[in-house]
Design a protein around this motif. Structure first.
Motif, PDB file in Angstrom:
ATOM      1  N   ASP A  68       0.842  -1.196   0.000  1.00  0.00           N
ATOM      2  CA  ASP A  68       0.000   0.000   0.000  1.00  0.00           C
ATOM      3  C   ASP A  68       0.878   1.247   0.000  1.00  0.00           C
ATOM      4  N   ILE A  69       1.552   1.441  -1.111  1.00  0.00           N
ATOM      5  CA  ILE A  69       2.486   2.563  -1.244  1.00  0.00           C
ATOM      6  C   ILE A  69       2.045   3.434  -2.414  1.00  0.00           C
ATOM      7  N   SER A  70       2.121   4.740  -2.222  1.00  0.00           N
ATOM      8  CA  SER A  70       1.738   5.678  -3.273  1.00  0.00           C
ATOM      9  C   SER A  70       2.876   5.797  -4.290  1.00  0.00           C
ATOM     10  N   LEU A  71       2.591   5.401  -5.522  1.00  0.00           N
ATOM     11  CA  LEU A  71       3.640   5.453  -6.544  1.00  0.00           C
ATOM     12  C   LEU A  71       4.024   6.891  -6.887  1.00  0.00           C
ATOM     13  N   SER A  72       3.142   7.837  -6.615  1.00  0.00           N
ATOM     14  CA  SER A  72       3.487   9.232  -6.922  1.00  0.00           C
ATOM     15  C   SER A  72       4.598   9.747  -6.000  1.00  0.00           C
ATOM     16  N   GLU A  73       4.920   8.973  -4.952  1.00  0.00           N
ATOM     17  CA  GLU A  73       6.066   9.330  -4.100  1.00  0.00           C
ATOM     18  C   GLU A  73       7.354   8.689  -4.612  1.00  0.00           C
ATOM     19  N   GLY A  74       7.237   7.997  -5.743  1.00  0.00           N
ATOM     20  CA  GLY A  74       8.394   7.296  -6.287  1.00  0.00           C
ATOM     21  C   GLY A  74       9.159   8.134  -7.293  1.00  0.00           C
ATOM     22  N   PHE A  75       9.895   7.447  -8.145  1.00  0.00           N
ATOM     23  CA  PHE A  75      10.847   8.111  -9.032  1.00  0.00           C
ATOM     24  C   PHE A  75      10.528   7.804 -10.487  1.00  0.00           C
ATOM     25  N   VAL A  76      10.509   8.855 -11.311  1.00  0.00           N
ATOM     26  CA  VAL A  76      10.297   8.677 -12.743  1.00  0.00           C
ATOM     27  C   VAL A  76      11.657   8.547 -13.409  1.00  0.00           C
ATOM     28  N   GLU A  77      11.749   7.518 -14.251  1.00  0.00           N
ATOM     29  CA  GLU A  77      12.971   7.379 -15.036  1.00  0.00           C
ATOM     30  C   GLU A  77      12.558   6.932 -16.426  1.00  0.00           C
ATOM     31  N   GLY A  78      12.754   7.797 -17.405  1.00  0.00           N
ATOM     32  CA  GLY A  78      12.309   7.480 -18.760  1.00  0.00           C
ATOM     33  C   GLY A  78      10.807   7.277 -18.772  1.00  0.00           C
ATOM     34  N   GLU A  79      10.386   6.083 -19.182  1.00  0.00           N
ATOM     35  CA  GLU A  79       8.952   5.780 -19.239  1.00  0.00           C
ATOM     36  C   GLU A  79       8.542   4.844 -18.114  1.00  0.00           C
ATOM     37  N   THR A  80       9.221   4.936 -16.982  1.00  0.00           N
ATOM     38  CA  THR A  80       8.851   4.099 -15.846  1.00  0.00           C
ATOM     39  C   THR A  80       8.673   4.957 -14.589  1.00  0.00           C
ATOM     40  N   LEU A  81       7.869   4.399 -13.673  1.00  0.00           N
ATOM     41  CA  LEU A  81       7.683   4.999 -12.355  1.00  0.00           C
ATOM     42  C   LEU A  81       8.063   3.935 -11.333  1.00  0.00           C
ATOM     43  N   GLU A  82       9.071   4.243 -10.542  1.00  0.00           N
ATOM     44  CA  GLU A  82       9.623   3.264  -9.613  1.00  0.00           C
ATOM     45  C   GLU A  82       9.072   3.467  -8.217  1.00  0.00           C
TER      46      GLU A  82
END
Ligand code: FES
Length: 108
Positions: free
Chosen positions: A48-62
């Motif tokens: 249950d983690i918000s992906l918008s708190e992650g990292f964008v790299e190219g065409e991916t969201l980490e």
């Protein structure tokens, strides 16, 4: 359901996800480095983690928690531990408005 305005195009910072809520659906809106806007389910399928708190790299969201990177185009995780895709949604740009229909999964 019709598309809902979620933000202005000018609200988006390149490679910085913006979390929006459309009819109870949490969505991460991402302007990638190529200038394309993506809408991807905001909740990681591993936890249950918000992906918008992650990292964008190219065409991916980490995901910041355990490092699964999700394709912004297909929603599929490209590496473990997540193995289920997140939904992706069609984005419409109308002038400076960014619109998303949360009931419409993007064709991939
Ligand atoms: S919670 Fe996202 S990879 Fe584990």
């Amino acid at each position: 359901m019709s598309a809902t305005r979620v933000c202005a195009l000018s609200d988006l910072e390149q490679d910085t996800p913006l979390k929006v809520d459309v009819d109870g659906v949490a969505i991460a809106v991402v302007l990638d480095s190529a200038g394309e806007v993506h809408a991807i389910g905001d909740t990681c399928t591993h936890g249950d983690i918000s992906l918008s708190e992650g990292f964008v790299e190219g065409e991916t969201l980490e995901c910041w928690a355990h490092g699964s990177a999700f394709s912004l185009r297909t929603g599929k995780p490209l590496n473990l531990p997540a193995y289920e895709p997140v939904p992706v949604f069609a984005v419409q740009i109308d002038g400076d408005d960014v619109l998303i229909d949360p009931s419409l999964k993007k064709e991939v």
